[in-house]
Scaffold this motif. Structure first.
Motif, PDB file in Angstrom:
ATOM      1  N   CYS A  24       0.840  -1.196   0.000  1.00 44.80           N
ATOM      2  CA  CYS A  24       0.000   0.000   0.000  1.00 44.80           C
ATOM      3  C   CYS A  24       0.871   1.241   0.000  1.00 44.80           C
ATOM      4  O   CYS A  24       1.985   1.226   0.516  1.00 44.80           O
ATOM      5  N   PRO A  25       0.369   2.334  -0.554  1.00 38.25           N
ATOM      6  CA  PRO A  25       1.119   3.588  -0.512  1.00 38.25           C
ATOM      7  C   PRO A  25       1.420   3.999   0.926  1.00 38.25           C
ATOM      8  O   PRO A  25       0.660   3.697   1.846  1.00 38.25           O
ATOM      9  N   VAL A  26       2.522   4.699   1.105  1.00 38.17           N
ATOM     10  CA  VAL A  26       2.978   5.091   2.436  1.00 38.17           C
ATOM     11  C   VAL A  26       1.954   5.958   3.168  1.00 38.17           C
ATOM     12  O   VAL A  26       1.860   5.919   4.383  1.00 38.17           O
ATOM     13  N   TYR A  27       1.131   6.709   2.439  1.00 35.92           N
ATOM     14  CA  TYR A  27       0.162   7.584   3.100  1.00 35.92           C
ATOM     15  C   TYR A  27      -0.993   6.803   3.723  1.00 35.92           C
ATOM     16  O   TYR A  27      -1.835   7.381   4.386  1.00 35.92           O
ATOM     17  N   PHE A  28      -1.040   5.497   3.558  1.00 36.52           N
ATOM     18  CA  PHE A  28      -2.004   4.673   4.282  1.00 36.52           C
ATOM     19  C   PHE A  28      -1.405   4.144   5.584  1.00 36.52           C
ATOM     20  O   PHE A  28      -2.010   3.335   6.261  1.00 36.52           O
ATOM     21  N   GLY A  29      -0.238   4.611   5.939  1.00 36.35           N
ATOM     22  CA  GLY A  29       0.513   4.094   7.074  1.00 36.35           C
ATOM     23  C   GLY A  29      -0.215   4.113   8.401  1.00 36.35           C
ATOM     24  O   GLY A  29      -0.026   3.245   9.238  1.00 36.35           O
ATOM     25  N   LYS A  30      -1.059   5.107   8.648  1.00 33.61           N
ATOM     26  CA  LYS A  30      -1.769   5.212   9.916  1.00 33.61           C
ATOM     27  C   LYS A  30      -3.083   4.441   9.903  1.00 33.61           C
ATOM     28  O   LYS A  30      -3.781   4.377  10.902  1.00 33.61           O
ATOM     29  N   SER A  31      -3.419   3.863   8.780  1.00 38.35           N
ATOM     30  CA  SER A  31      -4.683   3.136   8.628  1.00 38.35           C
ATOM     31  C   SER A  31      -4.553   1.706   9.126  1.00 38.35           C
ATOM     32  O   SER A  31      -3.522   1.070   8.952  1.00 38.35           O
ATOM     33  N   CYS A  32      -5.620   1.221   9.699  1.00 43.13           N
ATOM     34  CA  CYS A  32      -5.731  -0.203  10.012  1.00 43.13           C
ATOM     35  C   CYS A  32      -5.994  -0.906   8.685  1.00 43.13           C
ATOM     36  O   CYS A  32      -6.805  -0.432   7.883  1.00 43.13           O
ATOM     37  N   LYS A  33      -5.304  -2.010   8.446  1.00 43.26           N
ATOM     38  CA  LYS A  33      -5.485  -2.736   7.188  1.00 43.26           C
ATOM     39  C   LYS A  33      -6.146  -4.086   7.455  1.00 43.26           C
ATOM     40  O   LYS A  33      -5.720  -4.827   8.323  1.00 43.26           O
ATOM     41  N   VAL A  34      -7.204  -4.350   6.680  1.00 44.24           N
ATOM     42  CA  VAL A  34      -8.006  -5.564   6.833  1.00 44.24           C
ATOM     43  C   VAL A  34      -8.206  -6.165   5.444  1.00 44.24           C
ATOM     44  O   VAL A  34      -8.325  -5.437   4.456  1.00 44.24           O
ATOM     45  N   HIS A  35      -8.259  -7.504   5.386  1.00 42.78           N
ATOM     46  CA  HIS A  35      -8.514  -8.179   4.111  1.00 42.78           C
ATOM     47  C   HIS A  35      -9.801  -8.987   4.200  1.00 42.78           C
ATOM     48  O   HIS A  35      -9.973  -9.778   5.126  1.00 42.78           O
ATOM     49  N   TRP A  36     -10.716  -8.759   3.252  1.00 41.88           N
ATOM     50  CA  TRP A  36     -11.970  -9.505   3.221  1.00 41.88           C
ATOM     51  C   TRP A  36     -11.953 -10.659   2.224  1.00 41.88           C
ATOM     52  O   TRP A  36     -12.677 -11.618   2.387  1.00 41.88           O
ATOM     53  N   GLY A  37     -11.208 -10.578   1.165  1.00 43.66           N
ATOM     54  CA  GLY A  37     -11.114 -11.670   0.202  1.00 43.66           C
ATOM     55  C   GLY A  37     -12.441 -12.137  -0.367  1.00 43.66           C
ATOM     56  O   GLY A  37     -12.795 -13.298  -0.253  1.00 43.66           O
ATOM     57  N   LEU A  38     -13.156 -11.240  -1.006  1.00 46.42           N
ATOM     58  CA  LEU A  38     -14.458 -11.569  -1.599  1.00 46.42           C
ATOM     59  C   LEU A  38     -14.289 -12.234  -2.966  1.00 46.42           C
ATOM     60  O   LEU A  38     -13.408 -11.857  -3.739  1.00 46.42           O
ATOM     61  N   ALA A  39     -15.141 -13.196  -3.269  1.00 47.26           N
ATOM     62  CA  ALA A  39     -15.144 -13.808  -4.599  1.00 47.26           C
ATOM     63  C   ALA A  39     -15.596 -12.769  -5.625  1.00 47.26           C
ATOM     64  O   ALA A  39     -16.456 -11.933  -5.341  1.00 47.26           O
ATOM     65  N   ASP A  40     -15.017 -12.815  -6.818  1.00 46.78           N
ATOM     66  CA  ASP A  40     -15.311 -11.822  -7.854  1.00 46.78           C
ATOM     67  C   ASP A  40     -16.478 -12.280  -8.731  1.00 46.78           C
ATOM     68  O   ASP A  40     -16.319 -13.142  -9.597  1.00 46.78           O
ATOM     69  N   PRO A  41     -17.662 -11.691  -8.538  1.00 49.80           N
ATOM     70  CA  PRO A  41     -18.812 -12.110  -9.339  1.00 49.80           C
ATOM     71  C   PRO A  41     -18.692 -11.720 -10.809  1.00 49.80           C
ATOM     72  O   PRO A  41     -19.336 -12.332 -11.667  1.00 49.80           O
ATOM     73  N   SER A  42     -17.867 -10.728 -11.111  1.00 49.71           N
ATOM     74  CA  SER A  42     -17.745 -10.292 -12.508  1.00 49.71           C
ATOM     75  C   SER A  42     -16.959 -11.296 -13.360  1.00 49.71           C
ATOM     76  O   SER A  42     -16.971 -11.210 -14.578  1.00 49.71           O
ATOM     77  N   LYS A  43     -16.321 -12.248 -12.722  1.00 49.07           N
ATOM     78  CA  LYS A  43     -15.566 -13.264 -13.461  1.00 49.07           C
ATOM     79  C   LYS A  43     -16.325 -14.578 -13.608  1.00 49.07           C
ATOM     80  O   LYS A  43     -15.838 -15.520 -14.220  1.00 49.07           O
TER      81      LYS A  43
ATOM     82  N   SER B 168     -26.202 -13.806 -11.879  1.00 50.12           N
ATOM     83  CA  SER B 168     -27.029 -13.071 -10.925  1.00 50.12           C
ATOM     84  C   SER B 168     -26.834 -13.603  -9.515  1.00 50.12           C
ATOM     85  O   SER B 168     -26.702 -12.839  -8.552  1.00 50.12           O
ATOM     86  N   ARG B 169     -26.798 -14.926  -9.377  1.00 46.00           N
ATOM     87  CA  ARG B 169     -26.597 -15.553  -8.063  1.00 46.00           C
ATOM     88  C   ARG B 169     -25.237 -15.150  -7.480  1.00 46.00           C
ATOM     89  O   ARG B 169     -25.120 -14.879  -6.284  1.00 46.00           O
ATOM     90  N   ALA B 170     -24.206 -15.103  -8.315  1.00 48.52           N
ATOM     91  CA  ALA B 170     -22.870 -14.720  -7.850  1.00 48.52           C
ATOM     92  C   ALA B 170     -22.868 -13.279  -7.327  1.00 48.52           C
ATOM     93  O   ALA B 170     -22.286 -12.989  -6.270  1.00 48.52           O
TER      94      ALA B 170
END
Length: 157
Positions: free
Chosen positions: A88-107, A116-118
């Motif tokens: 991530c860019p350095v200016y996100f340094g003070k941010s808490c970082k979280v990963h959700w890992g969602l499946a990509d319905p557009s693929k 539609s279900r996806a």
């Protein structure tokens, strides 16, 4: 509280997350989305399914995370695995970082019903996670406690 959703191309999952958060969070959370390599347009099915669910889409655009240097998010949530592995860019340094890992319905390929279900499943997953974050945001009384609680909840989501 400010959240920045990151997905490499900023065309589907991060866009869905931004729209859903801003609608469900009302005043508690301000959400934006961006990509490390934005494609410059929102996936048309993202807009279609958001509209069908009653979410506003007028202000949704595919943007670079470089456009958010002054946004100063409290929480950065990556929603795709490739973005989670990027620095991530350095200016996100003070941010808490979280990963959700969602499946990509557009693929997803197949019938209109399958696609539609996806999208429905992805939107429902985002709605559930955002609802939890909103509940926390409304019950914290300082930025520090809010950020800590959101990061913990985001990591568990």
């Amino acid at each position: 509280m400010k959240i920045l959703y990151i997905c490499t191309h900023n065309r589907c999952r991060s866009i869905l997350s931004e729209a859903i958060t801003n609608q469900l969070a009302d005043w508690a959370i301000e959400a934006r989305s961006a990509g490390s390599q934005p494609v410059g347009e929102v996936h048309p099915l993202s807009l279609r399914y958001l509209k069908e669910k009653g979410y506003p889409t007028n202000d949704l655009t595919s943007q670079s995370w470089d456009d958010f240097e002054d946004f100063e998010p409290d929480v950065v949530i990556t929603v795709c695995d490739s973005a989670a592995g990027e620095s991530c860019p350095v200016y996100f340094g003070k941010s808490c970082k979280v990963h959700w890992g969602l499946a990509d319905p557009s693929k997803v390929e197949g019938s209109e019903e399958t696609i539609s279900r996806a999208f429905d499943e992805c939107i429902h997953e985002i709605e559930n996670r955002v609802s939890k974050l909103v509940t926390i945001a409304r019950h914290c009384n300082s930025r520090e406690s809010l950020q800590a609680a959101l990061c913990q909840a985001g990591a568990q989501a």
